[in-house]
Design a protein around this motif. Sequence first.
Motif, PDB file in Angstrom:
ATOM      1  N   LYS A  22      -8.946 -11.094  -8.503  1.00 44.70           N
ATOM      2  CA  LYS A  22      -9.588 -10.815  -7.230  1.00 44.70           C
ATOM      3  C   LYS A  22      -9.129  -9.584  -6.813  1.00 44.70           C
ATOM      4  O   LYS A  22     -10.011  -8.732  -6.485  1.00 44.70           O
ATOM      5  CB  LYS A  22      -9.600 -11.737  -6.159  1.00 44.70           C
ATOM      6  N   CYS A  23      -7.986  -9.448  -6.452  1.00 41.10           N
ATOM      7  CA  CYS A  23      -7.103  -8.380  -5.821  1.00 41.10           C
ATOM      8  C   CYS A  23      -6.525  -7.558  -6.686  1.00 41.10           C
ATOM      9  O   CYS A  23      -5.974  -6.485  -6.299  1.00 41.10           O
ATOM     10  CB  CYS A  23      -6.256  -8.789  -4.658  1.00 41.10           C
ATOM     11  N   GLY A  24      -6.162  -8.047  -7.821  1.00 42.65           N
ATOM     12  CA  GLY A  24      -5.304  -7.094  -8.916  1.00 42.65           C
ATOM     13  C   GLY A  24      -3.821  -7.258  -8.732  1.00 42.65           C
ATOM     14  O   GLY A  24      -2.858  -6.531  -9.358  1.00 42.65           O
ATOM     15  N   LYS A  25      -3.279  -7.859  -7.675  1.00 43.87           N
ATOM     16  CA  LYS A  25      -1.894  -7.663  -7.187  1.00 43.87           C
ATOM     17  C   LYS A  25      -1.315  -8.711  -8.358  1.00 43.87           C
ATOM     18  O   LYS A  25      -1.926  -9.767  -9.078  1.00 43.87           O
ATOM     19  CB  LYS A  25      -1.604  -8.324  -5.995  1.00 43.87           C
ATOM     20  N   ARG A  26       0.127  -8.737  -8.514  1.00 46.32           N
ATOM     21  CA  ARG A  26       0.826  -9.475  -9.640  1.00 46.32           C
ATOM     22  C   ARG A  26       0.855 -10.882  -8.906  1.00 46.32           C
ATOM     23  O   ARG A  26       0.741 -11.005  -7.786  1.00 46.32           O
ATOM     24  CB  ARG A  26       2.199  -9.012  -9.481  1.00 46.32           C
ATOM     25  N   ALA A  37       0.100 -13.724  -3.677  1.00 46.07           N
ATOM     26  CA  ALA A  37       0.765 -13.720  -2.397  1.00 46.07           C
ATOM     27  C   ALA A  37      -0.615 -13.128  -1.523  1.00 46.07           C
ATOM     28  O   ALA A  37      -0.475 -13.495  -0.221  1.00 46.07           O
ATOM     29  CB  ALA A  37       1.678 -12.517  -2.188  1.00 46.07           C
ATOM     30  N   GLN A  38      -1.392 -12.493  -1.958  1.00 45.60           N
ATOM     31  CA  GLN A  38      -2.555 -12.036  -1.158  1.00 45.60           C
ATOM     32  C   GLN A  38      -3.787 -13.349  -1.053  1.00 45.60           C
ATOM     33  O   GLN A  38      -4.087 -13.226   0.025  1.00 45.60           O
ATOM     34  CB  GLN A  38      -3.090 -10.826  -1.667  1.00 45.60           C
ATOM     35  N   PHE A  47      -4.619  -9.300 -16.797  1.00 46.75           N
ATOM     36  CA  PHE A  47      -3.537  -8.791 -17.550  1.00 46.75           C
ATOM     37  C   PHE A  47      -3.455  -7.467 -17.422  1.00 46.75           C
ATOM     38  O   PHE A  47      -4.401  -6.808 -17.474  1.00 46.75           O
ATOM     39  CB  PHE A  47      -3.729  -9.196 -19.118  1.00 46.75           C
ATOM     40  N   ASN A  48      -2.513  -6.958 -17.192  1.00 48.42           N
ATOM     41  CA  ASN A  48      -2.138  -5.305 -16.434  1.00 48.42           C
ATOM     42  C   ASN A  48      -1.037  -4.793 -17.299  1.00 48.42           C
ATOM     43  O   ASN A  48       0.152  -5.416 -17.241  1.00 48.42           O
ATOM     44  CB  ASN A  48      -1.972  -5.278 -15.148  1.00 48.42           C
ATOM     45  N   ALA A  49      -1.220  -3.691 -18.017  1.00 44.12           N
ATOM     46  CA  ALA A  49      -0.231  -3.055 -18.837  1.00 44.12           C
ATOM     47  C   ALA A  49       0.666  -2.050 -17.831  1.00 44.12           C
ATOM     48  O   ALA A  49       0.274  -1.707 -16.701  1.00 44.12           O
ATOM     49  CB  ALA A  49      -0.924  -2.000 -19.845  1.00 44.12           C
ATOM     50  N   GLY A  68      -2.065   0.014 -15.756  1.00 47.64           N
ATOM     51  CA  GLY A  68      -3.353  -0.238 -16.172  1.00 47.64           C
ATOM     52  C   GLY A  68      -3.831   0.857 -17.133  1.00 47.64           C
ATOM     53  O   GLY A  68      -3.193   0.882 -18.291  1.00 47.64           O
ATOM     54  N   ASP A  69      -4.974   1.390 -16.767  1.00 46.05           N
ATOM     55  CA  ASP A  69      -5.477   2.447 -17.846  1.00 46.05           C
ATOM     56  C   ASP A  69      -4.539   3.520 -18.201  1.00 46.05           C
ATOM     57  O   ASP A  69      -4.646   4.018 -19.405  1.00 46.05           O
ATOM     58  CB  ASP A  69      -6.779   3.103 -17.091  1.00 46.05           C
TER      59      ASP A  69
END
Length: 132
Positions: A22-26, A37-38, A47-49, A68-69
């Motif tokens: 939803k928010c992209g936070k860890r 946490a959010q 999954f984020n690089a 990311g990108d």
Amino acid sequence: VKVGGKIVRVYKGNLAYNTCPKCGKRVEEDGDHYACAQCGQTKEVDFNAVLGLALDDGTAEVRLVAFGDQAEKLMGWDKAELRKRLQTTMAERLVEELTGKLTGKELTVTGRAKDNPRSGETEIIAREITFK
């Protein structure tokens, strides 16, 4: 901030982490689900690089962190390829591979400067990376 230079080191690390869809936070693993946490709890994760490098402009070295990108662009692998590689190869070995592939490459980075509370040093968080 815009900085140009040569990659002189790839820092050891996990190369990726789980994020909230939803928010992209860890997110942190919490039993059979994940905790954001959010947003609270979530069963699904993204999954984020992430990749940390040392960049030398000829006068000094600065730590560059790409997410990311931008991290995928540096690695030359998309998210799916990175996930696949991490399932079959230890992150440490992939860092060694990336060190051989990236050391000496010249690039220009646009990003924001941020003080790292753990190291006490200023680092650049990449927004746009261009290879020379």
